[in-house]
Scaffold this active site. Structure first.
Site, PDB file in Angstrom:
ATOM      1  CD  GLU A 256      -0.496  -6.996  -3.410  1.00  0.00           C
ATOM      2  OE1 GLU A 256      -0.598  -5.804  -3.760  1.00  0.00           O
ATOM      3  OE2 GLU A 256      -1.462  -7.687  -3.068  1.00  0.00           O
TER       4      GLU A 256
ATOM      5  CD  GLU B 133      -0.753  -3.310   0.375  1.00  0.00           C
ATOM      6  OE1 GLU B 133      -0.066  -3.633   1.372  1.00  0.00           O
ATOM      7  OE2 GLU B 133      -0.502  -3.720  -0.779  1.00  0.00           O
TER       8      GLU B 133
ATOM      9  N   GLY C 115       1.616  -3.146  -3.797  1.00  0.00           N
ATOM     10  CA  GLY C 115       1.512  -3.772  -5.114  1.00  0.00           C
ATOM     11  C   GLY C 115       2.872  -4.060  -5.732  1.00  0.00           C
TER      12      GLY C 115
ATOM     13  CB  ALA D 131      -1.691   0.492  -5.938  1.00  0.00           C
TER      14      ALA D 131
HETATM   15  N1  3HC Z   1       1.338   6.220  -4.840  1.00  0.00           N
HETATM   16  C1  3HC Z   1       1.399   7.504  -5.237  1.00  0.00           C
HETATM   17  N2  3HC Z   1       2.341   8.382  -4.823  1.00  0.00           N
HETATM   18  C2  3HC Z   1       3.226   7.911  -3.935  1.00  0.00           C
HETATM   19  C3  3HC Z   1       3.220   6.587  -3.462  1.00  0.00           C
HETATM   20  C4  3HC Z   1       2.212   5.706  -3.961  1.00  0.00           C
HETATM   21  N3  3HC Z   1       2.125   4.444  -3.601  1.00  0.00           N
HETATM   22  N4  3HC Z   1       4.226   6.444  -2.581  1.00  0.00           N
HETATM   23  C5  3HC Z   1       4.854   7.637  -2.511  1.00  0.00           C
HETATM   24  N5  3HC Z   1       4.257   8.525  -3.333  1.00  0.00           N
HETATM   25  C6  3HC Z   1       4.642   9.912  -3.569  1.00  0.00           C
HETATM   26  C7  3HC Z   1       4.452  10.778  -2.330  1.00  0.00           C
HETATM   27  O1  3HC Z   1       3.132  11.256  -2.239  1.00  0.00           O
HETATM   28  C8  3HC Z   1       5.464  11.884  -2.566  1.00  0.00           C
HETATM   29  O2  3HC Z   1       4.882  12.785  -3.453  1.00  0.00           O
HETATM   30  P1  3HC Z   1       5.234  14.346  -3.360  1.00  0.00           P
HETATM   31  O3  3HC Z   1       6.699  14.438  -3.664  1.00  0.00           O
HETATM   32  O4  3HC Z   1       4.355  14.961  -4.380  1.00  0.00           O
HETATM   33  O5  3HC Z   1       4.928  14.798  -1.948  1.00  0.00           O
HETATM   34  C9  3HC Z   1       6.592  11.162  -3.299  1.00  0.00           C
HETATM   35  O6  3HC Z   1       6.036   9.950  -3.821  1.00  0.00           O
HETATM   36  C10 3HC Z   1       7.756  10.794  -2.417  1.00  0.00           C
HETATM   37  O7  3HC Z   1       7.235  10.114  -1.280  1.00  0.00           O
HETATM   38  P2  3HC Z   1       7.729  10.476   0.194  1.00  0.00           P
HETATM   39  O8  3HC Z   1       7.775  11.946   0.375  1.00  0.00           O
HETATM   40  O9  3HC Z   1       6.885   9.704   1.131  1.00  0.00           O
HETATM   41  O10 3HC Z   1       9.213   9.935   0.144  1.00  0.00           O
HETATM   42  P3  3HC Z   1       9.992   9.071   1.192  1.00  0.00           P
HETATM   43  O11 3HC Z   1      11.300   8.801   0.574  1.00  0.00           O
HETATM   44  O12 3HC Z   1       9.925   9.672   2.545  1.00  0.00           O
HETATM   45  O13 3HC Z   1       9.170   7.680   1.289  1.00  0.00           O
HETATM   46  C11 3HC Z   1       8.029   5.719   0.494  1.00  0.00           C
HETATM   47  C12 3HC Z   1       9.014   6.853   0.165  1.00  0.00           C
HETATM   48  C13 3HC Z   1       8.620   4.797   1.569  1.00  0.00           C
HETATM   49  C14 3HC Z   1       7.769   4.973  -0.773  1.00  0.00           C
HETATM   50  C15 3HC Z   1       6.721   6.334   1.061  1.00  0.00           C
HETATM   51  O14 3HC Z   1       6.283   7.325   0.165  1.00  0.00           O
HETATM   52  C16 3HC Z   1       5.605   5.364   1.244  1.00  0.00           C
HETATM   53  O15 3HC Z   1       5.540   4.691   2.244  1.00  0.00           O
HETATM   54  N6  3HC Z   1       4.688   5.293   0.253  1.00  0.00           N
HETATM   55  C17 3HC Z   1       3.468   4.539   0.394  1.00  0.00           C
HETATM   56  C18 3HC Z   1       3.693   3.091   0.140  1.00  0.00           C
HETATM   57  C19 3HC Z   1       2.383   2.350   0.222  1.00  0.00           C
HETATM   58  O16 3HC Z   1       1.575   2.555   1.114  1.00  0.00           O
HETATM   59  N7  3HC Z   1       2.171   1.439  -0.737  1.00  0.00           N
HETATM   60  C20 3HC Z   1       0.975   0.682  -0.807  1.00  0.00           C
HETATM   61  C21 3HC Z   1       0.050   1.340  -1.772  1.00  0.00           C
HETATM   62  S1  3HC Z   1      -1.526   0.564  -1.778  1.00  0.00           S
HETATM   63  C22 3HC Z   1      -1.295  -0.793  -2.771  1.00  0.00           C
HETATM   64  O17 3HC Z   1      -0.226  -1.056  -3.237  1.00  0.00           O
HETATM   65  C23 3HC Z   1      -2.529  -1.586  -3.039  1.00  0.00           C
HETATM   66  C24 3HC Z   1      -2.244  -2.885  -3.668  1.00  0.00           C
HETATM   67  O18 3HC Z   1      -2.173  -3.881  -2.702  1.00  0.00           O
HETATM   68  C25 3HC Z   1      -3.307  -3.245  -4.662  1.00  0.00           C
END
Ligand code: 3HC
Length: 742
Positions: A110, A130, A107, A67
């Site tokens: 998922e 998450e 997500g 997400a």
């Molecule tokens: N949503 C929005 N932006 C995101 C994102 C996400 N889920 N994941 C990464 N980004 C953005 C970062 O903020 C960053 O933005 P920036 O360039 O403006 O700073 C850009 O993407 C690149 O991310 P990273 O700098 O972190 O790049 P890396 O290569 O080091 O890592 C990654 C990539 C492993 C995907 C890491 O960003 C990460 O762990 N992201 C979060 C993943 C996460 O927590 N997902 C769960 C979301 S909650 C969800 O899905 C709810 C659902 O269950 C309903």
């Protein structure tokens, strides 16, 4: 169906298979734009009777990172929401095969779990992270994951939040096949075979699956994930088993609120029905999404990423570090060498005496052996790491080093001498770093012929474990030196934050303020156990006194004596030989059963209060918390005004990563905004009067922020929404920080 290169989803029909490719940089976050495009593409494909299967693909770096985190602050997602998309995939008229490349997280995973099958590239990484955002999976993950991998692995993945490899995913049953390139020819063929159910029964991972005792069925005939019950049958027959499985993880959870919510959702989905679980999951997800705890962790996610882009640092100026050196084989030096070697960088440790080298290397070996025993590292990894660590008694061993980190005794003259020696032995282009935790980098640099190549790299103990590195920019540190130090810290997997020069930099400078207040509270009537409990109730793993006992009180005592500074209680404990855990006594008493309050300490403290004429009184938990945290916030405001930290979010990252400030409280500056700056300022004024300690008066930046905050209905968050703004910017630059409100 026409595609343009800017469409977030492109559709190609190849031999009856529709390949839907998500292309929404940088990580295919499932924002409203991507969700809409995906729903439209799926609807269009569903209406085409010629299509036999769908291959759902992403980009090489990311199938999808889940997400869109930036949408969470705005409330529930606009339609189509993620659960609706997930349901579309699961109930699709022809099989949808998810082709996973890069990361499939949250997500994103998922969505894939709702597909009829999942194929992945060998280097794909899968996870439900998450929990580290203070959330739980909110699109069916708590129900589908246990059905695919069994409750035990599901609890591990959801509560641990770690990513797993494709190999592990295949072993767990999360994946059906690992293919060199699941999004191209190979994946399309696999999808066709799957749809036709004509895979080779001798290779159950390609097009067919085995269910139970020797029965081989075409994969597409298996029920949708939500209806698969074989892996959860035992847990369903044994109510309460999920809670038991999760108990140990819950006890260690960084965010107990999110962990408990996740356990409730998994339990409902396993013990009741998928539908009941989905209902509980949605309710808990919404509750957590709206919570202060998740808001704090989403702030940290953004703050960590902002800290990776320090102001006035050009990453292109960084020089590659192929070989490194470390001066000093003590606990810090050894830990730093281990951290470098763990990243594959050959490192030489130089010491003045062979005995010190031997002791240091023995400690490194011991650490590595322990990590092999705990299973965090393989024997061969440990051996490889050790092989990368060389030792010498001669600075000439640094002749080919690209960067040397000094980790010697914390004494300015000692360090200046070392840097002068290094200056003569290293290459002219080598970077010189000091691991000092308090001292003035500029004075250290002044003793060298090239102060531009000097910076601070302040690691935290144990350096091979703790993620934080304060990268200290000296007055003369040049662009290449700063960029190289910063890049090296990232390369070895640390969280670097750029800070300026002052006594203790950001972290220890704020810690010192807290320590002064903690000591002062003892004199006024509190006891160590009471003070520590307030901070552990707040979410810290340990309070200041338990931590002092663990680190050893004698170190601070010696430093204070050198500086002519007094801390009456701590000094008296040390004079009585109570140095903390290592002597079996400090603020607490220690025996086989661990830590306990000690009446002798209470007596000693009461005696000191009396001798100093400080009346003792009952002190409330609220006052203890405010007295410990608000002066830190005040110091943080001074640090921002002086430009020692670029942004308030940097201070939060430092305190969460280096000092275990509870992530669900977002860091001290985020916390200040949550409490409200007017209240923080008012309480500081009150405590300044109560204790006659003028240093507690609100700093200019805080006072003006409080005035703005009180006056504006918008909240006036001077410390910066999402922690990205610096106080200086909010008030119009460094000059304004000390002048009248802009
Ligand atoms: N949503 C929005 N932006 C995101 C994102 C996400 N889920 N994941 C990464 N980004 C953005 C970062 O903020 C960053 O933005 P920036 O360039 O403006 O700073 C850009 O993407 C690149 O991310 P990273 O700098 O972190 O790049 P890396 O290569 O080091 O890592 C990654 C990539 C492993 C995907 C890491 O960003 C990460 O762990 N992201 C979060 C993943 C996460 O927590 N997902 C769960 C979301 S909650 C969800 O899905 C709810 C659902 O269950 C309903």
């Amino acid at each position: 169906m026409s595609n343009s290169s800017t469409d977030p989803v492109s559709v190609e029909i190849i031999d009856g298979v529709a390949r839907l490719t998500m292309n929404h940089p940088p990580v295919n976050a499932l924002s409203l734009r991507l969700r809409k495009a995906l729903a439209d593409a799926l609807s269009a494909v569903a209406a085409d009777p010629g299509i036999t299967a769908v291959l759902l693909a992403g980009q090489p770096k990311a199938f999808s990172a889940g997400a869109d985190i930036s949408e969470f602050g705005a409330g529930a997602g606009s339609p189509p929401d993620l659960p609706t998309l997930v349901a579309m995939v699961e109930d699709f008229p022809v099989p949808v095969i998810a082709a996973l490349t890069g990361v499939a997280l949250g997500g994103g995973l998922e969505l894939a779990m709702a597909a009829a099958a999942r194929i992945a590239a060998p280097d794909a990484r899968l996870g439900l992270p998450e929990i580290s955002l203070g959330l739980l999976p909110g699109a069916g993950g708590t129900g589908r994951l246990p059905r695919l991998v069994g409750p035990e692995r599901a609890v591990e993945m959801i509560l641990g939040g770690q990513q797993i490899s494709a190999d592990q995913g295949l072993r767990d049953g999360l994946l059906d096949a690992v293919l060199a390139d699941p999004t191209s020819e190979e994946g399309l063929l696999w999808a066709t075979g799957f749809a036709q159910g004509d895979g080779d029964p001798s290779q159950p991972s390609v097009g067919v699956a085995s269910h139970g005792e020797g029965t081989i069925e075409p994969l597409h005939r298996r029920p949708p994930t939500r209806q698969r019950e074989d892996k959860i049958a035992a847990a369903r027959a044994n109510p309460g088993s999920i809670a038991t499985l999760a108990a140990a993880r819950l006890a260690k959870a960084k965010d107990p609120f999110a962990a408990r919510a996740a356990i409730d959702a998994i339990t409902a989905g396993v013990e009741l029905s998928f539908e009941e679980g989905a209902r509980v999951e949605r309710e808990k997800f919404e509750e957590r999404r709206a919570s202060a705890e998740s808001g704090a962790q989403r702030h940290l996610f953004a703050a960590e990423r902002a800290a990776r882009k320090p102001k006035n640092l050009d990453p292109r100026a960084a020089k590659h570090v192929a070989r490194a050196g470390v001066v000093g084989a003590g606990t810090m030096g050894g830990g730093i060498a281990m951290a470098l070697a763990a990243a594959g960088i050959p490192v030489t440790i130089v010491e003045a005496e062979q005995q010190a080298l031997d002791r240091g290397l023995a400690r490194v070996r011991e650490n590595l052996t322990r990590s092999v025993e705990h299973g965090s590292r393989s024997e061969s990894d440990a051996q490889n790491q050790l092989a990368l660590i060389g030792t010498s008694l001669d600075y000439a061993a640094f002749a080919d080093a690209d960067l040397v980190i000094e980790a010697a005794f914390e004494d300015l003259q000692v360090k200046r001498d070392i840097f002068a020696t290094l200056d003569r032995h290293v290459r002219p282009d080598a970077v010189l770093a000091s691991n000092t935790s308090y001292l003035d980098i500029d004075q250290i640099a002044a003793g060298t012929a090239h102060p531009g190549r000097v910076l601070g790299l302040h690691f935290f103990s144990p350096a091979n474990v703790m993620p934080l590195v304060e990268v200290v920019r000296g007055a003369k540190t040049d662009a290449q030196t700063l960029a190289t130090g910063f890049a090296l810290a990232r390369l070895i997997g640390k969280t670097p934050v750029v800070v300026g020069v002052c006594h203790g930099f950001v972290g220890n400078r704020m810690l010192e303020v807290r320590s002064q207040q903690a000591e002062r509270l003892l004199l006024e009537g509190a006891l160590p156990g009471q003070v520590d409990k307030v901070l552990t109730d707040f979410g810290f793993r340990m309070g200041p006194f338990a931590m002092g006992d663990m680190a050893g009180l004698d170190i601070g005592w010696r430093n204070r004596k050198a500086q002519g500074v007094k801390a009456p209680v701590s000094d008296a404990l040390c004079e009585a030989g109570r140095f903390g855990q290592k002597t079996g006594a400090g603020y607490y008493a220690y025996d086989g059963r661990g830590r306990r309050d000690d009446a002798a300490v209470a007596e000693l403290i009461a005696g000191i209060s009396a001798s100093l004429g400080v009346p003792r009184r009952d002190i409330s938990a609220e006052e203890i918390l405010e007295r410990l945290t608000f002066p830190m916030i005040n110091e943080g405001a001074r640090i921002l005004a002086e430009g020692i930290a670029d942004r308030s979010g940097d201070i939060d990252v430092i305190w969460v990563k280096g000092y275990n400030w509870p992530a669900y409280r977002g860091g001290p500056m985020w916390y200040a905004d949550q409490v409200g700056l007017p209240r923080v300022a008012a309480r500081l004024r009150h405590y300044a009067e109560q204790t006659e300690d003028e240093s507690l008066r609100p700093a200019g930046l805080l006072a003006r922020g409080a005035d703005d905050d009180g006056a504006s209905t918008a909240g006036g968050l001077i410390f910066g929404a999402a922690g990205q703004g610096s106080g200086q910017e909010a008030l119009g630059g460094p000059a304004a920080a000390n002048g009248p409100a802009a």
